[in-house]
Motif scaffolding. Structure first.
Motif, mmCIF file in Angstrom:
data_model
loop_
_atom_site.group_PDB
_atom_site.id
_atom_site.type_symbol
_atom_site.label_atom_id
_atom_site.label_comp_id
_atom_site.label_asym_id
_atom_site.label_seq_id
_atom_site.Cartn_x
_atom_site.Cartn_y
_atom_site.Cartn_z
ATOM 1 N N PHE A 29 0.699 -1.373 -0.034
ATOM 2 C CA PHE A 29 0.020 -0.188 -0.030
ATOM 3 C C PHE A 29 0.380 0.769 0.014
ATOM 4 O O PHE A 29 0.607 1.830 -0.948
ATOM 5 C CB PHE A 29 -1.060 0.289 1.614
ATOM 6 C CG PHE A 29 -1.933 1.196 1.663
ATOM 7 C CD1 PHE A 29 -3.083 0.685 0.605
ATOM 8 C CD2 PHE A 29 -1.414 1.831 2.140
ATOM 9 C CE1 PHE A 29 -3.810 2.339 0.725
ATOM 10 C CE2 PHE A 29 -2.477 3.702 2.312
ATOM 11 C CZ PHE A 29 -3.206 2.894 1.478
ATOM 12 N N THR A 30 2.151 1.857 0.771
ATOM 13 C CA THR A 30 2.942 2.069 1.006
ATOM 14 C C THR A 30 3.690 2.418 -0.241
ATOM 15 O O THR A 30 3.804 3.569 -0.472
ATOM 16 C CB THR A 30 3.685 2.495 2.260
ATOM 17 O OG1 THR A 30 2.684 1.830 3.344
ATOM 18 C CG2 THR A 30 5.285 3.330 1.960
ATOM 19 N N GLU A 52 13.090 2.607 0.476
ATOM 20 C CA GLU A 52 13.741 1.506 1.334
ATOM 21 C C GLU A 52 13.524 1.625 2.679
ATOM 22 O O GLU A 52 12.648 0.982 3.564
ATOM 23 C CB GLU A 52 15.139 1.059 0.736
ATOM 24 C CG GLU A 52 14.998 0.317 -0.683
ATOM 25 C CD GLU A 52 16.699 0.303 -1.504
ATOM 26 O OE1 GLU A 52 17.477 -0.022 -0.008
ATOM 27 O OE2 GLU A 52 16.296 -0.712 -1.932
ATOM 28 N N ASP A 53 14.141 3.050 3.257
ATOM 29 C CA ASP A 53 13.884 3.527 5.275
ATOM 30 C C ASP A 53 12.415 3.224 5.306
ATOM 31 O O ASP A 53 12.460 2.826 6.178
ATOM 32 C CB ASP A 53 14.707 4.347 5.021
ATOM 33 C CG ASP A 53 16.677 4.175 5.202
ATOM 34 O OD1 ASP A 53 16.892 3.713 5.137
ATOM 35 O OD2 ASP A 53 16.430 5.534 5.089
ATOM 36 N N VAL A 54 11.722 3.971 4.457
ATOM 37 C CA VAL A 54 9.963 4.691 4.267
ATOM 38 C C VAL A 54 9.808 2.928 4.823
ATOM 39 O O VAL A 54 8.963 2.891 5.527
ATOM 40 C CB VAL A 54 9.671 4.895 3.136
ATOM 41 C CG1 VAL A 54 8.126 4.768 3.974
ATOM 42 C CG2 VAL A 54 10.596 6.987 3.589
ATOM 43 N N LEU A 55 9.756 1.784 3.401
ATOM 44 C CA LEU A 55 9.535 0.696 3.430
ATOM 45 C C LEU A 55 9.814 -0.040 4.837
ATOM 46 O O LEU A 55 8.910 -0.684 5.618
ATOM 47 C CB LEU A 55 9.629 0.061 2.231
ATOM 48 C CG LEU A 55 9.039 0.438 1.484
ATOM 49 C CD1 LEU A 55 9.582 -0.287 0.490
ATOM 50 C CD2 LEU A 55 7.553 0.925 0.983
ATOM 51 N N VAL A 61 6.100 -0.600 12.410
ATOM 52 C CA VAL A 61 5.527 0.039 12.985
ATOM 53 C C VAL A 61 4.615 -1.163 13.234
ATOM 54 O O VAL A 61 4.053 -1.017 14.658
ATOM 55 C CB VAL A 61 5.025 1.695 12.581
ATOM 56 C CG1 VAL A 61 4.557 1.642 11.486
ATOM 57 C CG2 VAL A 61 4.103 2.259 13.784
ATOM 58 N N VAL A 62 4.317 -1.674 11.943
ATOM 59 C CA VAL A 62 3.100 -2.797 11.634
ATOM 60 C C VAL A 62 3.444 -3.846 12.359
ATOM 61 O O VAL A 62 2.670 -4.557 13.220
ATOM 62 C CB VAL A 62 2.643 -2.863 10.382
ATOM 63 C CG1 VAL A 62 1.714 -3.900 10.842
ATOM 64 C CG2 VAL A 62 2.233 -1.957 9.679
#
Length: 161
Positions: A29-30, A52-55, A61-62
């Motif tokens: 989704f992201t 890649e850092d964001v993913l 967090v999930v």
């Protein structure tokens, strides 16, 4: 779903209550949102690294909600200007807290350390309107993409002298 507010914030929501495969669903989704917002395809290795850092932050967090809070209820992505805020809500009132220091060589227990290293800022707050649970959030600022040396050289024009 995308909405735009007065400050041009784009918001995407993914409801997760009672679903399986939450981490993979949230990463996909992201990635789709980042594509729509121009982060992907990444033009430089540095830009790809930031994606890649964001993913990884989304995964952490999930996963934390899965392991410590009975599972995530919703993922919300808020993008405005160069700021991306990732929010995961759950039904637990217990806020994240650092654990006893442990060896980085041991598996697990490093999620908050990853937040500290990769996020601009992060935190948690009670859900609005006295709803049960909390929202854990992390924010990143999109770094400006630097063109490669080859791309910059190609744009230069020879001096008329």
């Amino acid at each position: 779903m995308t909405t735009t507010g007065a400050d041009h914030e784009q918001v995407r929501r993914l409801v997760l209550r009672g679903t399986s495969g939450a981490v993979t669903r949230c990463r996909d989704f992201t990635a789709a949102a980042l594509t729509d917002w121009g982060w992907l395809p990444a033009a430089t290795p540095e830009a790809r690294e930031q994606v890649e850092d964001v993913l990884l932050l989304v995964s952490e967090v999930v996963t934390n909600a899965c392991l410590h809070a009975g599972g995530p209820e919703e993922l919300v992505l808020r993008y405005a200007g160069e700021r991306l805020r990732i929010e995961v809500s759950d039904a637990s009132a217990e806020h994240p807290h650092t654990q006893t220091p442990r060896s980085p060589a041991l598996p697990g227990g490093h999620g908050l350390m990853i937040f500290d290293r990769l996020a601009r800022t992060w935190g948690s707050e009670a859900k609005p309107d006295h709803a049960r649970g909390k929202v854990v959030w992390v924010e990143v600022t999109r770094r400006p993409e630097r063109k490669s040396l080859r791309a910059r050289s190609a744009r230069r024009r020879p001096s008329p002298l």
